[in-house]
Each structure stands twice: as structure tokens, then as C-alpha cells.
Design an enzyme around this catalytic site. Structure first.
Site, mmCIF file in Angstrom:
data_model
loop_
_atom_site.group_PDB
_atom_site.id
_atom_site.type_symbol
_atom_site.label_atom_id
_atom_site.label_comp_id
_atom_site.label_asym_id
_atom_site.label_seq_id
_atom_site.Cartn_x
_atom_site.Cartn_y
_atom_site.Cartn_z
ATOM 1 N N SER A 113 -25.604 -34.302 7.610
ATOM 2 C CA SER A 113 -24.620 -33.667 8.476
ATOM 3 C C SER A 113 -24.957 -33.769 9.955
ATOM 4 O O SER A 113 -25.058 -34.856 10.484
ATOM 5 C CB SER A 113 -24.470 -32.207 8.048
ATOM 6 O OG SER A 113 -23.455 -31.609 8.779
ATOM 7 N N HIS A 114 -25.177 -32.618 10.579
ATOM 8 C CA HIS A 114 -25.365 -32.554 12.022
ATOM 9 C C HIS A 114 -26.821 -32.808 12.427
ATOM 10 O O HIS A 114 -27.134 -32.770 13.610
ATOM 11 C CB HIS A 114 -24.943 -31.171 12.502
ATOM 12 C CG HIS A 114 -25.624 -30.081 11.724
ATOM 13 N ND1 HIS A 114 -25.330 -29.843 10.405
ATOM 14 C CD2 HIS A 114 -26.604 -29.225 12.045
ATOM 15 C CE1 HIS A 114 -26.088 -28.859 9.954
ATOM 16 N NE2 HIS A 114 -26.879 -28.466 10.924
ATOM 17 N N ASP A 278 -18.947 -33.927 13.780
ATOM 18 C CA ASP A 278 -20.389 -34.079 13.592
ATOM 19 C C ASP A 278 -20.762 -35.355 12.833
ATOM 20 O O ASP A 278 -19.919 -36.231 12.622
ATOM 21 C CB ASP A 278 -20.948 -32.858 12.859
ATOM 22 C CG ASP A 278 -20.490 -32.817 11.415
ATOM 23 O OD1 ASP A 278 -19.401 -33.329 11.132
ATOM 24 O OD2 ASP A 278 -21.228 -32.290 10.561
ATOM 25 N N ARG A 283 -17.418 -31.143 10.561
ATOM 26 C CA ARG A 283 -17.385 -30.044 11.534
ATOM 27 C C ARG A 283 -16.457 -30.389 12.695
ATOM 28 O O ARG A 283 -16.176 -31.565 12.942
ATOM 29 C CB ARG A 283 -18.774 -29.790 12.108
ATOM 30 C CG ARG A 283 -19.760 -29.325 11.075
ATOM 31 C CD ARG A 283 -21.069 -28.953 11.725
ATOM 32 N NE ARG A 283 -21.959 -28.388 10.713
ATOM 33 C CZ ARG A 283 -22.953 -27.565 10.962
ATOM 34 N NH1 ARG A 283 -23.213 -27.209 12.203
ATOM 35 N NH2 ARG A 283 -23.703 -27.100 9.992
HETATM 36 C C1 G16 Z 1 -23.459 -26.741 5.893
HETATM 37 C C2 G16 Z 1 -22.574 -25.978 4.965
HETATM 38 C C3 G16 Z 1 -21.830 -24.917 5.709
HETATM 39 C C4 G16 Z 1 -22.796 -24.023 6.461
HETATM 40 C C5 G16 Z 1 -23.648 -24.880 7.368
HETATM 41 C C6 G16 Z 1 -24.735 -24.087 8.052
HETATM 42 O O1 G16 Z 1 -22.675 -27.459 6.781
HETATM 43 O O2 G16 Z 1 -21.650 -26.808 4.309
HETATM 44 O O3 G16 Z 1 -21.092 -24.185 4.794
HETATM 45 O O4 G16 Z 1 -22.113 -23.073 7.210
HETATM 46 O O5 G16 Z 1 -24.289 -25.868 6.613
HETATM 47 O O6 G16 Z 1 -25.603 -23.617 7.097
HETATM 48 P P1 G16 Z 1 -26.964 -22.952 7.499
HETATM 49 O O7 G16 Z 1 -26.600 -21.784 8.359
HETATM 50 O O8 G16 Z 1 -27.571 -22.555 6.191
HETATM 51 O O9 G16 Z 1 -27.759 -23.964 8.276
HETATM 52 P P2 G16 Z 1 -22.976 -28.983 7.094
HETATM 53 O O10 G16 Z 1 -21.978 -29.355 8.145
HETATM 54 O O11 G16 Z 1 -24.404 -29.020 7.566
HETATM 55 O O12 G16 Z 1 -22.797 -29.688 5.794
#
Ligand code: G16
Length: 544
Positions: A113-114, A278, A283
Site C-alpha cells: 500500500s502506502h 496511494d 486511498r
Molecule cells: C489498511 C487497511 C485500512 C486501514 C489502514 C491503516 O489500508 O485496509 O482499513 O485503515 O491500513 O491501518 P493501520 O492503522 O493499522 O496502519 P492500506 O491502504 O494500507 O491497505
């Protein structure tokens, strides 16, 4: 081509986090590490023989290699067909769209992801089920349990496939089809939104926009949808050439990491609308001219304006948000007379609500918004939703947000992240809150009095499953709150997240800076949790 059964031994650290398994590339490069996890996914599933699997990733470093391994393993394990995005690329929402459209058994998405990418940075893998959404906890728990006892994996002995040419090839008995990464997703967007109206807006000399792809997966999607189909000028896109290391950046669309976009939207001759997505395209960050829309407000505003969008004009079934997300969306749900739901952090918790038709829109403070069109959050979808609303209302982003606050009041909101904190110290901080929370009730801190303190637990209204220990909530008598939780997506040390929220009905106070409006609560959070002392940091790494 023969199937090889390779002996292996378990790794102790393959527990999926908030969204799949995320580790450093160097960890994934440990012999058998990737293979063990992939075989554990397959071993946790039943009935996929001859079925279709979707495979794709955000194009980061190691994506191509991992995809070749997964194709050979999926063939050896008996999948009938594999749909793979060209070049191994599928944004997370596009993968969800394709799983649903082609009735696939499930999908494997490769992304961290990010998180930054490159040989020394992060990689990730997660499994999505046939509804197109991230596997629920009962599946991720099963996968984890298998990783702890795995002793062999199956892989086909075959050469790498050409992933850059569209069309079908045979891998043993399995058909592998390389598909266009963008087409199905772009078509779906055209069905949801009023493209004609958005086209007119984008053609107007009165309106300008900037979309920042952060050198990650959304570039080609933005090019096809915003430029080719909606007629935005090519100059409206920046950083839209995907790179394996995301250009060395941190592809997290927030005010700190999306600084290229922030510079444009807060600079001279700023455009009317700005947005970024992202690493894997799920995102979104939304900006007006010199104006930031918090993700929590964005969810509430999209819900309040959903009647302007063709796909949602018939009404919403309900709105779901993660627990740390502000309650702004709840106010919209109340006015619309529909249900609102509060789930733990993690998009996987929205799946049942969407499948059961209980929620139509979902959102999270972590720059995630989406709807029942797929089962992932969706960055470009949110951008198109905003463009559709702007086109229909012919008002600026700032005007729309401020009018929203006038009607509903403003939920001041901020998240403070302390990244890369020593894990033991972060755990101590949370354990202390768990131990001492009950004693806080009734205590006064300045003008605030603690009404409750708990560790959030969620019972899924559809299948009754319970998820506990999802974040410490401290609620005050005036409905303000402080929430603490540790991130489940980091790969280095621990990331402590502090979420702070208060409600302000008085219009005269709506223009306050959120850090100012929330100052006292932020200090109270530090006093209660001893953040500075325990983390050894005198300020957060990122404030949003
Ligand atoms: C993931 C999850 C999201 C979550 C985010 C942050 O997003 O899919 O539901 O809100 O992580 O999670 P944490 O606060 O545990 O770091 P992504 O965009 O990273 O796949």
C-alpha cells in the site's frame, strides 16, 4: 511441466496484519518465505480446483518476481484459470472489480500500500475472497495457523511467462490470461458517475484540477479515465508514471508525504481541485484551493451529496466507518434516516455489511473511502465522486465543506502518528491504558470529564464474529474522544496512532485550526498515556 513438492519449514512471523502480510523485501527474499505464505493461503481454502484466481499488484519492486512464483504455485495447486493484470499490475480496487466481474474464486494482491518500495523497503501480499474483498479474520487466522506448521509447498517447474502481452497461455493444465489492467475498472466508473457532467466541468475554463499519482499504480488509471475518457488536459496529471520504487517517495496521500500536490494546491495560481492516491490506488486525499478535506469529513460530505451521483441517487442503505474515524458521517446518516455502523480499523470489516446490503458507503480516517461497487476502498472512485459533486453543485470545495459544517456542525478531528517507535515501549503504553482505563472514569482533566474508557470490541451484525482489542477509547462527557491504537500495517518497530475528536456546533468557531481546537485534548492524551516519555519523542512524525 511437472509439479514439484518442495520441503520447507515454518517461519514464526507470518501473521497477517490490518491488511495482509507486510514485510521488508529482504524478508520476502528469504528462501521459501513467499512460497510458504502462498501455500498457506491455498491450504486454508477449499473447493478452488478448476476455479479462477485473479493476481496482480501495485508494480512495486519484487512484484514481477512474486507474480511468476504465484502463477506457478497456483497452477500446481489446481486453479483452472488465472487472470493476471498486464505487467503484473492491478490496483487494489481494480483487482476487487475483476474478481467480482469474472466470478473468480478469489485473488492475490501484492502490495504494501502506502509503504515505500524498493530493494530495502516494503512488500506485501494479501488474499481476497470471491466477493472481491480482503479475507475476513477467520480466513487470515487460518492462514496464520497453517504458516506455523507448513512443511511443503507445490510449484510447477516452468519458465517465466510473458506478462506484457495480452492473451492466454497454458501453464501446465492451467490457463493464464494476461488482461488489460485498466479497462474493466474504467468501464465500471463510467457506470457509476455522470461522465457527461464531469466532462463539461473539466472542459470549462473556469475549472482546473491536479491529480498526483505519487509514481504509483494509479497513473495509468488516471490517464485512461481522467484524460482519455473525461477530457482533462494531460497537464492535470503529475507523478503519473509508475516506478518500481515510487520515485523514492512514500506513496501515502497525506499532507506530509503528498507534498508535491500540497505545493501546487497551496501555491500561486492553485487549481480548484487536487487529489492524490496511494501505492496501490485504494486511498485518496482531497484538496480544494488552499483547503484540505479531512477523510472523515469527505465521507460525510459524499454521503450528504450522494443523491447527485447516478449510482446512489436511489438512496443509501447505510453508512459504515471505522471506529477511529470521526462521527461526522453518523450525523448525515441520522438526518437521512439510515443506519450507521462503527467497525474496527481494516476494510475487511466492511465486507459483510456491504454483502448484506446494510451499508452503501464506507470510509476510514486513513484516507479510505468506498462503496458497494467493489469490496475495497477506492482512490479514483472518491476523486470521481468529488468531481461529480463539484460538477453538479458548481461550487468550490471549500464552500461545499463549510456549508456542510453549517448544517451538521463540525467534528474537529486530527490523527497524530508516532512512527518507528520501539515496540516494547509502544506495547507498554497500550498495556498501561488497558490496566488503568477503568480508574479514569469520572476524573476531570481541565474542562473535560472522562465518561468511559474501554478497549473497542466489535460484534459483526451479520455473522456474529467478535473482534476484540481494537483500540483504547477514552470518551468524555461532551462526546469528545481520544483513541489510541497501534498500527497493523507498519514494518519497522511500532507506529502509535492517537486520534482526537471534538464536536463544535457553533459556526463562529468553525474556522479554527484543528490543532488549536483540539489542543487541550491533545495535551490530556499525553498526560494520560505518557506519550512523550514512553515513545521518547517530543512530537509526532505525521499529523493529519
Ligand atoms: C489498511 C487497511 C485500512 C486501514 C489502514 C491503516 O489500508 O485496509 O482499513 O485503515 O491500513 O491501518 P493501520 O492503522 O493499522 O496502519 P492500506 O491502504 O494500507 O491497505
Amino acid at each position: 511441466m511437472s509439479i514439484k513438492v518442495v520441503s520447507t519449514s515454518p517461519f514464526p512471523d507470518q501473521k497477517p496484519g490490518t491488511s495482509g502480510l507486510r514485510k521488508k523485501v529482504t524478508v520476502f527474499q528469504t528462501p521459501n518465505y513467499l512460497e510458504n505464505f502462498v501455500q498457506s493461503i491455498f491450504d486454508s481454502l477449499e473447493g478452488f480446483s478448476g476455479q479462477t484466481l485473479v493476481v496482480g499488484g501495485d508494480g512495486r519492486y519484487y512484484n514481477r518476481h512474486a507474480i511468476q512464483v504465484i502463477l506457478r504455485m497456483a497452477a500446481a495447486n489446481g486453479f483452472g484459470k488465472i487472470l493476471v493484470g498486464r505487467g503484473g499490475i492491478l490496483s487494489t480496487p481494480a483487482a476487487s472489480c475483476i474478481i467480482r466481474k469474472y466470478n473468480a474464486f478469489g485473488g492475490i494482491i501484492l502490495s504494501a500500500s502506502h509503504n515505500p518500495a524498493g530493494p530495502d523497503d516494503d512488500f506485501g501480499i494479501k488474499y481476497n475472497t470471491g466477493n472481491g474483498g480482503p479475507a475476513p479474520e477467520k480466513i487470515t487466522d487460518a492462514i496464520y495457523s497453517i504458516t506455523k506448521s507448513i512443511n511443503a509447498y507445490k510449484i510447477l517447474e516452468a519458465n517465466d511467462l510473458d506478462l506484457d502481452r495480452l492473451g492466454e497461455t497454458k501453464l501446465g493444465e492451467t490457463i493464464v490470461e494476461v488482461i488489460d489492467s485498466v479497462a474493466d475498472y474504467a468501464e465500471l466508473m463510467g457506470e457509476l458517475f455522470d461522465f457527461d457532467r464531469i466532462k463539461t466541468l473539466l472542459a470549462s475554463t473556469e475549472f482546473s484540477m491536479c491529480f498526483d499519482g505519487m509514481h504509483a499504480v494509479t497513473g495509468p488509471y488516471a490517464q485512461e479515465i481522467l484524460v482519455n475518457r473525461l477530457g482533462a488536459p494531460a497537464s492535470a496529471l503529475q507523478n503519473c508514471v509508475p516506478l518500481e520504487d515510487f520515485g523514492g517517495g512514500h506513496p501515502d496521500p497525506n499532507l506530509v508525504y503528498a507534498h508535491d500536490l500540497v505545493d501546487v494546491l497551496y501555491g500561486d495560481a492553485a487549481p480548484d481541485f487536487g487529489a492524490a492516491s496511494d501505492g496501490d490506488g485504494d486511498r485518496n486525499m482531497i484538496l480544494g484551493r488552499k483547503f484540505f478535506v479531512t477523510p472523515s469529513d469527505s465521507l460525510a460530505i459524499l454521503a450528504a451529496n450522494s443523491h447527485l451521483v447516478p449510482a446512489y441517487k436511489g438512496g443509501l442503505a447505510g453508512i459504515a466507518r471505522s471506529m477511529p474515524t470521526s462521527k461526522a458521517a453518523d450525523r448525515v446518516a441520522a438526518r437521512l434516516g439510515i443506519e450507521s455502523y462503527e467497525t474496527p480499523t481494516g476494510w475487511k470489516f466492511f465486507g459483510n455489511l456491504l454483502d448484506a446490503g446494510k451499508a452503501t458507503l464506507c470510509g476510514e480516517e486513513s484516507f479510505g473511502t468506498g462503496s458497494n461497487h467493489v469490496r475495497e476502498k477506492d482512490g479514483l472512485w472518491a476523486v470521481l465522486f468529488w468531481l461529480n459533486v463539484l460538477a453538479a453543485r458548481q461550487e468550490s470545495v471549500e464552500t461545499i465543506v463549510k456549508e456542510h459544517w453549517q448544517i451538521y456542525g463540525r467534528n474537529f478531528y486530527s490523527r497524530h502518528d508516532y512512527e518507528g517507535v520501539d515496540s516494547d515501549r509502544a506495547n507498554t503504553l497500550v498495556d498501561n491504558l488497558r490496566k488503568n482505563g477503568a480508574a479514569l472514569v469520572g476524573q476531570k482533566f481541565g474542562t473535560y470529564e472522562v465518561a468511559f474508557c474501554d478497549d473497542f470490541s466489535y460484534t459483526d451484525p451479520v455473522d456474529g464474529s467478535v473482534s476484540s482489542k481494537q483500540g483504547i477509547r477514552i470518551g468524555f462527557t461532551d462526546d469528545s474522544r481520544i483513541v489510541f491504537r497501534l498500527s497493523g500495517t507498519g514494518t519497522q518497530g511500532a507506529t502509535l496512532r492517537l486520534y482526537v475528536e471534538s464536536y463544535e456546533p457553533n459556526i463562529a468557531k468553525h474556522s479554527l485550526d484543528p490543532q488549536e481546537a483540539l489542543k487541550e485534548l491533545i495535551e490530556i492524551a499525553d498526560r494520560i498515556a505518557q506519550i512523550k516519555i514512553l515513545t521518547g519523542r517530543d512530537r509526532p512524525t505525521v499529523i493529519t
